[in-house]
Design a protein around this motif. Structure first.
Motif, PDB file in Angstrom:
ATOM      1  N   VAL A 146      42.761  30.396  28.094  1.00 30.71           N
ATOM      2  CA  VAL A 146      42.923  31.522  29.013  1.00 30.71           C
ATOM      3  C   VAL A 146      44.253  31.423  29.743  1.00 30.71           C
ATOM      4  O   VAL A 146      45.004  32.407  29.864  1.00 30.71           O
ATOM      5  N   HIS A 147      44.587  30.223  30.237  1.00 31.36           N
ATOM      6  CA  HIS A 147      45.868  30.046  30.916  1.00 31.36           C
ATOM      7  C   HIS A 147      47.026  30.318  29.958  1.00 31.36           C
ATOM      8  O   HIS A 147      48.036  30.929  30.340  1.00 31.36           O
ATOM      9  N   LEU A 150      47.404  34.082  29.466  1.00 33.51           N
ATOM     10  CA  LEU A 150      48.051  34.711  30.616  1.00 33.51           C
ATOM     11  C   LEU A 150      49.559  34.504  30.558  1.00 33.51           C
ATOM     12  O   LEU A 150      50.330  35.405  30.901  1.00 33.51           O
ATOM     13  N   ALA A 157      46.713  35.943  36.947  1.00 35.09           N
ATOM     14  CA  ALA A 157      45.265  35.998  36.750  1.00 35.09           C
ATOM     15  C   ALA A 157      44.620  37.117  37.550  1.00 35.09           C
ATOM     16  O   ALA A 157      43.663  37.749  37.092  1.00 35.09           O
ATOM     17  N   GLN A 158      45.134  37.382  38.758  1.00 33.73           N
ATOM     18  CA  GLN A 158      44.493  38.419  39.572  1.00 33.73           C
ATOM     19  C   GLN A 158      44.702  39.816  39.015  1.00 33.73           C
ATOM     20  O   GLN A 158      44.051  40.764  39.429  1.00 33.73           O
ATOM     21  N   ALA A 160      44.246  40.330  35.663  1.00 32.40           N
ATOM     22  CA  ALA A 160      43.747  40.183  34.293  1.00 32.40           C
ATOM     23  C   ALA A 160      42.234  40.306  34.222  1.00 32.40           C
ATOM     24  O   ALA A 160      41.522  40.044  35.191  1.00 32.40           O
ATOM     25  N   GLY A 173      36.802  31.276  31.556  1.00 33.12           N
ATOM     26  CA  GLY A 173      37.397  32.143  32.565  1.00 33.12           C
ATOM     27  C   GLY A 173      37.049  31.753  33.981  1.00 33.12           C
ATOM     28  O   GLY A 173      37.805  32.017  34.915  1.00 33.12           O
ATOM     29  N   ARG A 186      43.192  33.112  42.441  1.00 35.74           N
ATOM     30  CA  ARG A 186      44.449  33.546  41.819  1.00 35.74           C
ATOM     31  C   ARG A 186      44.536  33.085  40.377  1.00 35.74           C
ATOM     32  O   ARG A 186      45.155  33.736  39.546  1.00 35.74           O
ATOM     33  N   ARG A 187      43.914  31.942  40.058  1.00 30.51           N
ATOM     34  CA  ARG A 187      44.034  31.365  38.718  1.00 30.51           C
ATOM     35  C   ARG A 187      42.941  31.835  37.773  1.00 30.51           C
ATOM     36  O   ARG A 187      42.966  31.510  36.595  1.00 30.51           O
ATOM     37  N   SER A 188      41.957  32.585  38.277  1.00 30.10           N
ATOM     38  CA  SER A 188      40.829  32.998  37.440  1.00 30.10           C
ATOM     39  C   SER A 188      40.853  34.506  37.212  1.00 30.10           C
ATOM     40  O   SER A 188      40.860  35.272  38.174  1.00 30.10           O
ATOM     41  N   PRO A 189      40.853  34.951  35.972  1.00 25.94           N
ATOM     42  CA  PRO A 189      40.780  36.387  35.703  1.00 25.94           C
ATOM     43  C   PRO A 189      39.371  36.904  35.940  1.00 25.94           C
ATOM     44  O   PRO A 189      38.419  36.135  36.034  1.00 25.94           O
ATOM     45  N   ARG A 211      33.806  37.223  39.322  1.00 30.07           N
ATOM     46  CA  ARG A 211      35.026  36.489  39.592  1.00 30.07           C
ATOM     47  C   ARG A 211      34.816  35.617  40.813  1.00 30.07           C
ATOM     48  O   ARG A 211      34.258  36.050  41.812  1.00 30.07           O
TER      49      ARG A 211
END
Length: 219
Positions: A146-147, A150, A157-158, A160, A173, A186-189, A211
């Motif tokens: 996932v990273h 991105l 991430a925010q 996505a 995710g 911020r790091r998690s879609p 989320r």
């Protein structure tokens, strides 16, 4: 803000999960392993080595892994010319692309298998990039794919959304991180799960969105 739509492929854009179950079951049967299909089904979406650990156990004879994975690939390869896409999958990707989303495929498929899936979905004109398990040190449910996706989309991430059909997609995710709540957010879609399909249906339906940290998904 740049927006990214990250899509799993097997079971999300293509109706292929049950084909994988049958091919893994046959590969295991040929090697003398009696594994119930429902146990294999629960592991679909994991990279081959992790799937085998899931169904055979961590204490299995790992020298069999390459042979079993090769047998699965050979069996599954017999379907490459007729893999069924889910209805409206291509239309969805093209509509997202038209609206300015960067579409990235996030998959455990490799090489010829990925090429066959892309031919089945038939929406290459709408796909920005593809992140496979070959590109990272750990596949799903680790967050690495996932990273990486991105990064390919050059989107935060925010901004996505991750769309998948298995618990492994969801974990990739929503994998916990060691930072603050705001940093994790911020790091998690956003994560969307594909609903199970009613009898006779072959269309994409969204079940839930989640989320860490709350908020609203990108428009």
């Amino acid at each position: 803000m740049k927006r990214a739509a990250l899509f799993d492929v097997d079971g999300t854009l293509a109706d292929t999960n049950h084909l994988h179950v049958v091919c893994w079951w046959e590969a295991l049967r040929q090697a003398g392993h009696d594994i119930a299909m429902h146990d294999i089904h629960r592991a679909i979406g994991l990279p081959g080595e992790d799937l085998l650990a899931h169904v055979l156990g961590e204490d299995r004879d790992t020298t069999e892994d390459d042979t079993l994975s090769a047998a699965h690939s050979t069996l599954y390869g017999t379907y490459f010319d007729r893999l069924p896409p889910l209805g409206s999958a291509a239309d969805l990707l093209r509509e997202l692309n038209r609206r300015g989303w960067r579409v990235v495929l996030v998959t455990s498929a490799k090489d010829a298998e990925l090429d066959a899936l892309r031919r089945a979905v038939d929406a290459d004109d709408a796909i920005t990039a593809t992140a496979s398990s070959d590109d990272v040190s750990e596949g799903k449910p680790a967050p690495d794919p996932v990273h990486h996706a991105l990064g390919l989309a050059d989107a935060p991430a925010q901004g996505a959304v991750l769309v998948g059909d298995t618990v492994w997609d969801m974990q990739a995710g929503l994998r916990p991180c060691s930072g603050s709540a705001n940093e994790c957010q911020r790091r998690s879609p956003w994560v969307w799960s594909i609903d199970s399909m009613p009898p006779g249906s072959a269309s994409i339906r969204h079940l839930w969105v989640s989320r860490r940290g709350g908020g609203r998904p990108p428009a």
